[in-house]
Design a protein around this motif. Structure first.
Motif, PDB file in Angstrom:
ATOM      1  N   VAL A  68      -2.399 -13.934   0.582  1.00  0.00           N
ATOM      2  CA  VAL A  68      -1.562 -14.304  -0.550  1.00  0.00           C
ATOM      3  C   VAL A  68      -0.113 -14.192  -0.058  1.00  0.00           C
ATOM      4  CG1 VAL A  68      -1.432 -11.965  -1.542  1.00  0.00           C
ATOM      5  CG2 VAL A  68      -1.229 -13.953  -3.029  1.00  0.00           C
ATOM      6  N   ASN A  69       0.782 -14.996  -0.620  1.00  0.00           N
ATOM      7  CA  ASN A  69       2.192 -15.028  -0.212  1.00  0.00           C
ATOM      8  C   ASN A  69       2.721 -13.616   0.092  1.00  0.00           C
ATOM      9  OD1 ASN A  69       4.939 -15.222  -0.092  1.00  0.00           O
ATOM     10  ND2 ASN A  69       5.121 -16.614  -1.853  1.00  0.00           N
ATOM     11  N   PRO A  70       3.172 -13.356   1.332  1.00  0.00           N
ATOM     12  CA  PRO A  70       3.574 -11.994   1.718  1.00  0.00           C
ATOM     13  C   PRO A  70       4.768 -11.451   0.940  1.00  0.00           C
ATOM     14  CG  PRO A  70       3.413 -13.424   3.641  1.00  0.00           C
ATOM     15  CD  PRO A  70       3.312 -14.306   2.444  1.00  0.00           C
ATOM     16  N   THR A  71       5.534 -12.348   0.302  1.00  0.00           N
ATOM     17  CA  THR A  71       6.696 -11.843  -0.440  1.00  0.00           C
ATOM     18  C   THR A  71       6.332 -11.464  -1.881  1.00  0.00           C
ATOM     19  OG1 THR A  71       7.307 -14.092  -1.033  1.00  0.00           O
ATOM     20  CG2 THR A  71       8.358 -13.173   0.927  1.00  0.00           C
ATOM     21  N   SER A  72       5.076 -11.765  -2.281  1.00  0.00           N
ATOM     22  CA  SER A  72       4.654 -11.406  -3.642  1.00  0.00           C
ATOM     23  C   SER A  72       4.332  -9.913  -3.699  1.00  0.00           C
ATOM     24  CB  SER A  72       3.420 -12.221  -4.035  1.00  0.00           C
ATOM     25  OG  SER A  72       2.325 -11.807  -3.237  1.00  0.00           O
ATOM     26  N   SER A  73       4.163  -9.416  -4.924  1.00  0.00           N
ATOM     27  CA  SER A  73       3.872  -7.988  -5.095  1.00  0.00           C
ATOM     28  C   SER A  73       2.533  -7.624  -4.432  1.00  0.00           C
ATOM     29  CB  SER A  73       3.882  -7.694  -6.592  1.00  0.00           C
ATOM     30  OG  SER A  73       3.004  -6.686  -6.896  1.00  0.00           O
ATOM     31  N   VAL A  74       1.497  -8.467  -4.657  1.00  0.00           N
ATOM     32  CA  VAL A  74       0.192  -8.194  -4.028  1.00  0.00           C
ATOM     33  C   VAL A  74       0.293  -8.370  -2.506  1.00  0.00           C
ATOM     34  CG1 VAL A  74      -2.222  -8.947  -3.872  1.00  0.00           C
ATOM     35  CG2 VAL A  74      -1.104  -8.834  -6.075  1.00  0.00           C
ATOM     36  N   GLY A  75       1.072  -9.373  -2.066  1.00  0.00           N
ATOM     37  CA  GLY A  75       1.266  -9.587  -0.634  1.00  0.00           C
ATOM     38  C   GLY A  75       1.850  -8.353   0.036  1.00  0.00           C
ATOM     39  N   ASN A  76       2.831  -7.749  -0.634  1.00  0.00           N
ATOM     40  CA  ASN A  76       3.431  -6.521  -0.105  1.00  0.00           C
ATOM     41  C   ASN A  76       2.438  -5.370  -0.088  1.00  0.00           C
ATOM     42  OD1 ASN A  76       6.328  -6.347   0.758  1.00  0.00           O
ATOM     43  ND2 ASN A  76       6.517  -7.671  -1.036  1.00  0.00           N
ATOM     44  N   GLN A  77       1.599  -5.329  -1.148  1.00  0.00           N
ATOM     45  CA  GLN A  77       0.572  -4.267  -1.223  1.00  0.00           C
ATOM     46  C   GLN A  77      -0.423  -4.406  -0.059  1.00  0.00           C
ATOM     47  OE1 GLN A  77      -0.781  -4.286  -5.318  1.00  0.00           O
ATOM     48  NE2 GLN A  77      -2.187  -2.601  -4.874  1.00  0.00           N
ATOM     49  N   VAL A  78      -0.822  -5.654   0.225  1.00  0.00           N
ATOM     50  CA  VAL A  78      -1.753  -5.918   1.335  1.00  0.00           C
ATOM     51  C   VAL A  78      -1.098  -5.514   2.665  1.00  0.00           C
ATOM     52  CG1 VAL A  78      -2.929  -7.757   2.636  1.00  0.00           C
ATOM     53  CG2 VAL A  78      -2.934  -7.798   0.125  1.00  0.00           C
ATOM     54  N   ALA A  79       0.182  -5.883   2.805  1.00  0.00           N
ATOM     55  CA  ALA A  79       0.911  -5.571   4.050  1.00  0.00           C
ATOM     56  C   ALA A  79       0.962  -4.066   4.266  1.00  0.00           C
ATOM     57  CB  ALA A  79       2.322  -6.147   3.971  1.00  0.00           C
ATOM     58  N   LYS A  80       1.246  -3.337   3.204  1.00  0.00           N
ATOM     59  CA  LYS A  80       1.366  -1.878   3.313  1.00  0.00           C
ATOM     60  C   LYS A  80       0.015  -1.268   3.687  1.00  0.00           C
ATOM     61  CE  LYS A  80       3.957   1.738   2.829  1.00  0.00           C
ATOM     62  NZ  LYS A  80       5.008   1.905   3.802  1.00  0.00           N
ATOM     63  N   ALA A  81      -1.060  -1.765   3.017  1.00  0.00           N
ATOM     64  CA  ALA A  81      -2.386  -1.161   3.214  1.00  0.00           C
ATOM     65  C   ALA A  81      -2.973  -1.484   4.590  1.00  0.00           C
ATOM     66  CB  ALA A  81      -3.338  -1.644   2.120  1.00  0.00           C
TER      67      ALA A  81
END
Lengths: 148, 344
Positions: A68-81
């Motif tokens: 999902v778009n890395p700049t979205s809230s879920v994208g950031n959550q995925v990046a962090k996890a």
């Protein structure tokens, strides 16, 4: 005595409230295409697939990545996890992996629903979306759980 | 040569015919920068001057030709002094057997060390403004064959230690991407482990026999006598949360009948810590030549950069830094540099 109990109760309520305010936003679920044989994996294995160090499923078919778009809230959550970084750092890391020839260029979608739909229809594909946004796609278990 | 071209054309056509149109992606990188030397001299002894400059204009393509075959190509437009030129930097066809065994053929970044394979020609992805001395490109004052044309096998994420490897044979020094001047191929090996997530340890080795009268890419000069080159390398990379550390050491030994064995040392270390969109960093870069060797222009260097990166957009960064130290031919140096790098 009553005043003392009230004070203790207020303190406990305040403590629980403050703890709740630090609780993470909704959890994440891993969605995989029905053809993917790895329906139960560890967090370490998930990271290896998403970071491109493992490019083949256990039946040796190709791993296709979708995000999902890395700049979205879920994208950031995925990046962090998964990557331990921000969404834009993850975006650069994925670009670097493709540029190194380690992975095929991953697909990006603006919404989690689009990710889930793409995963459902594309063999060998894996993606990560919010727990409530799997849109009927097959969920993989991570360390035995449906979400993390 | 025509036969080789025909072979690859037929192979490509067969793959595409078998699998329909390939999934192809075109991307690129560019950068622009400004240098303001505060002291220091150029190779002619004149004071260095401030200058704007454009970096390499990099275009690359990745294509999934089939479930197992993929292609990566990279072409760079760059200025060589005053003249623009086009360089084919990488052309790789890869066959993925499984996670532990892949075969690649074409022109690669030689699998020496960490930096040379993690960062290619796009400055956006590189944490610093410039490549360390040890892994500079051959035509920019480099000391090693950072590109090699040949055949490689590679694998990653093997066992509990996350073992990875590359073994490559290729045309060595004195060759070009389309021919070699001897039958002795260069051999490169790279072995690494990641025992703890985010901490990578590795070692690599390179050997080549350089035939007498070969033109080296380093000085565009000839090597007078046959020379055996061995390069030994060790590296440590830490990527934990917001911290990134990369350090590498290289020892380059050249042996020939005229000079005996000469030995050159290169070391660099980078450390950066990301806080939101800003990454302050420090880079230490050291190169010591053996003065007896004629393969290189001897110019010992010892430079430190204190700088930062700022993320302007998801695929655009601003980097700036203060660099100081000394070089054998330029004396004491200090200066500031700024760079904007982006991907498209």
């Amino acid at each position: 005595m009553k005043r003392n109990i009230f004070l203790k109760f207020s303190l406990i309520v305040a403590l629980i409230s403050s703890l709740m305010s630090f609780a993470p936003a909704g959890g994440l679920s891993v969605v995989i295409n029905g053809s993917v044989p790895n329906k139960d994996m560890t967090m370490v294995e998930l990271k290896a697939f998403m970071k491109g160090t493992k490019t083949r499923w256990s039946d040796n078919s190709k791993v296709n990545l979708v995000f999902v778009n890395p700049t979205s809230s879920v994208g950031n959550q995925v990046a962090k996890a998964v990557f331990g970084t921000s969404g834009s750092e993850m975006n650069k890391a994925l670009l670097a992996l493709a540029f190194q020839g380690k992975i095929s260029a991953p697909k990006f979608f603006d919404s989690e629903e689009e990710v889930a739909k793409y995963v459902k229809n594309t063999p060998g594909t894996i993606g990560i979306v919010g727990t409530d946004a799997t849109s009927g796609a097959t969920k993989a278990k991570i360390n035995g759980a449906d979400s993390f | 040569m025509k036969k080789i071209n025909l072979f690859f054309t037929v192979l490509f056509a067969l793959i595409v015919m078998q699998n329909g149109f390939a999934q192809t992606s075109f991307r690129g990188f560019a950068n622009t920068q400004f240098d303001q030397p505060l002291s220091g001299k150029d190779l002619n002894g004149a004071p260095q001057k401030n200058a704007f400059g454009i970096g390499q204009y990099d275009n690359y393509v990745t294509s999934q030709l089939s479930d197992r075959f993929s292609f990566l190509g990279e072409v760079v437009f760059e200025y060589d002094g005053k003249t623009a030129r086009l360089d084919v930097e990488r052309v790789i066809i890869k066959y993925e057997w499984n996670n532990a065994f892949n075969v690649q053929m074409g022109k690669f970044h030689t699998p020496l060390g960490y930096w040379n394979n993690a960062y290619h020609h796009g400055e956006l992805l590189q944490p610093t403004m410039a490549r360390p001395f040890a892994v500079k490109f051959e035509d920019e004052g480099g000391v090693m064959a950072v590109h090699t044309t040949g055949l490689s096998i590679t694998g990653d994420n093997i066992g509990k230690l996350n073992f990875g490897y590359d073994v490559m044979v290729g045309n060595g020094i004195g060759s070009s991407p389309v021919w070699d001047n001897n039958n002795s191929k260069s051999v490169t090996m790279n072995f690494r482990i990641e025992p703890i997530e985010g901490i990578k340890l590795g070692a690599s080795f390179y050997n080549d026999f350089v035939t007498a009268n070969s033109v080296t890419p380093f000085r565009e000069d000839t090597v007078k006598v046959g020379t055996n080159q061995n390069i030994f390398n060790g590296y440590l990379v830490i990527k934990k949360s917001n911290l990134e550390v990369i350090s590498e050491y290289y020892k380059i030994n050249n042996k020939n009948a005229m000079m005996g064995t000469t030995s050159h040392d290169a070391f660099f270390a980078y450390a950066g810590y990301t806080i939101n969109k800003v990454t302050p960093y420090v880079q230490f870069d050291y190169m010591k030549y053996d003065t007896k060797d004629f393969m290189y222009l001897n110019n010992n260097k010892n430079l430190t950069t204190i700088g930062f990166r700022y993320e302007l957009a998801p695929l655009a960064v601003f980097k700036a830094g203060y660099r100081f130290g000394n070089t054998q031919l330029g004396g004491d140096y200090n200066g500031v540099q700024a760079q904007i790098a982006w991907g498209f």
